[in-house]
Design a protein around this motif. Structure first.
Motif, PDB file in Angstrom:
ATOM      1  N   THR A 115      32.558  31.163  30.922  1.00 52.90           N
ATOM      2  CA  THR A 115      33.312  30.042  30.341  1.00 52.90           C
ATOM      3  C   THR A 115      32.707  29.600  29.000  1.00 52.90           C
ATOM      4  O   THR A 115      31.501  29.757  28.769  1.00 52.90           O
ATOM      5  CB  THR A 115      33.330  28.826  31.286  1.00 52.90           C
ATOM      6  N   LEU A 116      33.538  29.000  28.160  1.00 49.11           N
ATOM      7  CA  LEU A 116      33.051  28.514  26.861  1.00 49.11           C
ATOM      8  C   LEU A 116      32.357  27.162  26.959  1.00 49.11           C
ATOM      9  O   LEU A 116      31.780  26.688  25.988  1.00 49.11           O
ATOM     10  CB  LEU A 116      34.224  28.381  25.883  1.00 49.11           C
ATOM     11  N   VAL A 136      36.004  41.332  22.829  1.00 48.09           N
ATOM     12  CA  VAL A 136      35.711  41.058  24.236  1.00 48.09           C
ATOM     13  C   VAL A 136      37.007  40.726  24.955  1.00 48.09           C
ATOM     14  O   VAL A 136      37.953  40.217  24.334  1.00 48.09           O
ATOM     15  CB  VAL A 136      34.700  39.886  24.329  1.00 48.09           C
ATOM     16  N   ASP A 137      37.053  41.037  26.262  1.00 52.45           N
ATOM     17  CA  ASP A 137      38.238  40.652  27.043  1.00 52.45           C
ATOM     18  C   ASP A 137      38.234  39.143  27.205  1.00 52.45           C
ATOM     19  O   ASP A 137      37.181  38.524  27.386  1.00 52.45           O
ATOM     20  CB  ASP A 137      38.198  41.322  28.422  1.00 52.45           C
ATOM     21  N   MET A 138      39.428  38.557  27.161  1.00 54.81           N
ATOM     22  CA  MET A 138      39.497  37.102  27.204  1.00 54.81           C
ATOM     23  C   MET A 138      40.669  36.659  28.063  1.00 54.81           C
ATOM     24  O   MET A 138      41.736  37.277  28.049  1.00 54.81           O
ATOM     25  CB  MET A 138      39.671  36.632  25.752  1.00 54.81           C
ATOM     26  N   VAL A 139      40.466  35.584  28.807  1.00 53.54           N
ATOM     27  CA  VAL A 139      41.569  34.946  29.538  1.00 53.54           C
ATOM     28  C   VAL A 139      41.754  33.563  28.923  1.00 53.54           C
ATOM     29  O   VAL A 139      40.816  32.759  28.902  1.00 53.54           O
ATOM     30  CB  VAL A 139      41.244  34.820  31.050  1.00 53.54           C
ATOM     31  N   LEU A 194      32.058  41.533  30.240  1.00 53.32           N
ATOM     32  CA  LEU A 194      32.279  40.104  30.038  1.00 53.32           C
ATOM     33  C   LEU A 194      33.766  39.807  29.967  1.00 53.32           C
ATOM     34  O   LEU A 194      34.531  40.546  29.333  1.00 53.32           O
ATOM     35  CB  LEU A 194      31.636  39.638  28.724  1.00 53.32           C
ATOM     36  N   LEU A 195      34.161  38.720  30.613  1.00 57.95           N
ATOM     37  CA  LEU A 195      35.539  38.249  30.542  1.00 57.95           C
ATOM     38  C   LEU A 195      35.438  36.766  30.132  1.00 57.95           C
ATOM     39  O   LEU A 195      35.085  35.913  30.961  1.00 57.95           O
ATOM     40  CB  LEU A 195      36.181  38.408  31.923  1.00 57.95           C
ATOM     41  N   VAL A 196      35.676  36.509  28.884  1.00 57.42           N
ATOM     42  CA  VAL A 196      35.471  35.135  28.396  1.00 57.42           C
ATOM     43  C   VAL A 196      36.670  34.265  28.782  1.00 57.42           C
ATOM     44  O   VAL A 196      37.826  34.662  28.616  1.00 57.42           O
ATOM     45  CB  VAL A 196      35.256  35.128  26.864  1.00 57.42           C
ATOM     46  N   ILE A 253      36.555  26.119  33.833  1.00 63.02           N
ATOM     47  CA  ILE A 253      35.811  26.302  35.102  1.00 63.02           C
ATOM     48  C   ILE A 253      36.790  26.664  36.227  1.00 63.02           C
ATOM     49  O   ILE A 253      36.536  27.570  37.023  1.00 63.02           O
ATOM     50  CB  ILE A 253      35.024  25.017  35.473  1.00 63.02           C
ATOM     51  N   GLU A 254      37.911  25.940  36.259  1.00 65.40           N
ATOM     52  CA  GLU A 254      38.903  26.213  37.319  1.00 65.40           C
ATOM     53  C   GLU A 254      39.369  27.663  37.253  1.00 65.40           C
ATOM     54  O   GLU A 254      39.487  28.333  38.278  1.00 65.40           O
ATOM     55  CB  GLU A 254      40.116  25.279  37.156  1.00 65.40           C
ATOM     56  N   LYS A 255      39.630  28.133  36.045  1.00 66.72           N
ATOM     57  CA  LYS A 255      40.126  29.512  35.903  1.00 66.72           C
ATOM     58  C   LYS A 255      39.049  30.524  36.325  1.00 66.72           C
ATOM     59  O   LYS A 255      39.334  31.481  37.060  1.00 66.72           O
ATOM     60  CB  LYS A 255      40.564  29.748  34.439  1.00 66.72           C
ATOM     61  N   ALA A 256      37.813  30.298  35.910  1.00 68.05           N
ATOM     62  CA  ALA A 256      36.735  31.237  36.267  1.00 68.05           C
ATOM     63  C   ALA A 256      36.556  31.278  37.780  1.00 68.05           C
ATOM     64  O   ALA A 256      36.369  32.349  38.371  1.00 68.05           O
ATOM     65  CB  ALA A 256      35.432  30.830  35.584  1.00 68.05           C
ATOM     66  N   CYS A 257      36.637  30.116  38.402  1.00 70.23           N
ATOM     67  CA  CYS A 257      36.480  30.037  39.856  1.00 70.23           C
ATOM     68  C   CYS A 257      37.608  30.832  40.526  1.00 70.23           C
ATOM     69  O   CYS A 257      37.369  31.633  41.444  1.00 70.23           O
ATOM     70  CB  CYS A 257      36.493  28.565  40.269  1.00 70.23           C
ATOM     71  N   GLU A 258      38.810  30.617  40.042  1.00 65.98           N
ATOM     72  CA  GLU A 258      39.977  31.323  40.613  1.00 65.98           C
ATOM     73  C   GLU A 258      39.782  32.848  40.509  1.00 65.98           C
ATOM     74  O   GLU A 258      40.033  33.576  41.460  1.00 65.98           O
ATOM     75  CB  GLU A 258      41.218  30.876  39.823  1.00 65.98           C
TER      76      GLU A 258
END
Ligand code: NAD
Ligand code: 4TP
Length: 316
Positions: A8-9, A58-61, A35-37, A86-91
């Protein structure tokens, strides 16, 4: 296969986008994981620009709503974005698209202004995953500390400290430490609360009433716990190798010595979650945000540790 790490950023007004941009260019990190930012690409570009680095490949969401963010100026909008990342990373961790998450720093105040009731990542991730007792560990090469009470006012600490809380914290921590770190019988020092461990009741009775019975119980359950030890010397002893971890009674008791010895490369690990989460040990550093001065050593340690933990949890 290399584990995918959702990174996460953090609070976009802090140094997160800059240290993430730095990590994206780190060869050792790129060799250890994919890494998936998680955040907004505009923020990552701005972080790279501030550090005088090329645009990271880098791959990014993309996550969170767009908003005007000024480095060094936290706001409800920056807190809202930080929460969404944070919510997205957790998911992504829960649905198997990532094997671990690593978080850049956030401000608890901005997070709450942004509409979240949580007091940080640890409590937010516990809420999102339905965990009752998440445990914070700050791990450095010299010292590894586990606070029993965390983000609470100091005046509330004695009332919150119970035998059950100490036992549960130690048990959750030891289970994950054995699982992820391969230490067979971790040596756990338990810090007292009062000066000189209460000096036989002269300066408080939490040791005899609460902490000693907890240590006794942990020992009966096979955990190599010792103490309660005088807080003024137990960290020195642990840093010299006498113990593997120190269970601390409150946040600053453990985090002050740990950050003094390991500020630049310390890692914050959340134990007891159904996912792997590590983080930097420093904050948002608003005073230097946007200047490109922030060091990325702690974030690098956090990513490398998350990759190691993920390899252990998800072997090829
Ligand atoms: N993992 C996290 O999300 C996390 C951890 C700690 C603090 N925080 C939050 O951060 C906010 C600010 O906290 P603070 O000011 O007490 O601590 P801080 O760690 O942000 O800053 C303390 C000092 O260290 C310097 N510093 C911090 N990180 C640095 C880096 N990477 N490189 C170089 N110098 C660095 C800062 O410039 C400042 O002088 C608070 O809201 C706090 O809750 C978040
Ligand atoms: N106590 C942590 C530290 O100083 O590093 C920190 O504030 C981060 O907390 P969360 O991981 O809960 O955001």
């Amino acid at each position: 296969m290399k584990p995918t790490i959702a990174l996460t950023l953090g609070d976009p007004a802090g140094v997160g986008p800059e240290i993430v941009a730095r990590i994206c260019h780190d060869e050792e990190v790129r060799a250890a994981c994919r890494l998936l930012v998680i955040g907004r690409s505009m923020l990552l570009s701005a972080g790279a620009l501030a550090c005088n680095l090329p645009e990271p490949e880098v791959d990014m969401v993309e996550a969170g709503q767009g908003a005007e963010i000024k480095p060094g100026l936290p706001s409800a909008a920056s807190g809202r974005q930080a929460g969404a990342f944070i919510e997205k990373a957790c998911e992504l961790c829960l649905n198997g698209q990532a094997q671990a998450m690593v978080t850049a720093p956030i401000s608890k105040e901005a997070l709450q202004k942004g509409g979240y009731a949580d007091t940080g990542h640890t409590t937010m991730l516990a809420r999102l995953t339905g965990v009752k007792r998440p445990v914070m560990m700050l791990a450095g090469s010299h010292l590894k500390v586990i606070p029993v009470t965390v983000h609470v006012a100091i005046k509330d600490v004695p009332g919150l400290l119970t035998r059950e809380l100490i036992i549960e914290t130690a048990q959750v921590a030891m289970a994950d430490i054995i699982k992820f770190f391969g230490i067979k019988n971790p040596r756990l020092a338990v810090a007292a609360l009062n000066p000189h461990a209460g000096e036989q009741g002269l300066f408080g009775d939490e040791e005899s009433r609460v902490i000693e019975p907890a240590v006794q119980y942990l020992r009966e359950k096979g955990i190599n716990a010792q103490g309660p030890f005088s807080p003024d010397t137990v960290f020195f002893r642990a840093s010299k190798g006498e113990f593997d971890f120190v269970l601390c009674m409150y946040h600053d008791q453990g985090l002050i010595p740990m950050k003094l010895l390991n500020f630049y490369d310390g890692v914050n690990v959340t134990l007891g979650l159904p996912l792997i989460r590590t983080s930097v040990d420093h904050g948002t550093a608003y005073d230097i945000a946007g200047t490109g001065k922030a060091r990325a050593d702690s974030l690098k340690s956090a990513v490398m540790l998350a990759a190691k933990m993920a390899k252990k949890a998800f072997p090829d």
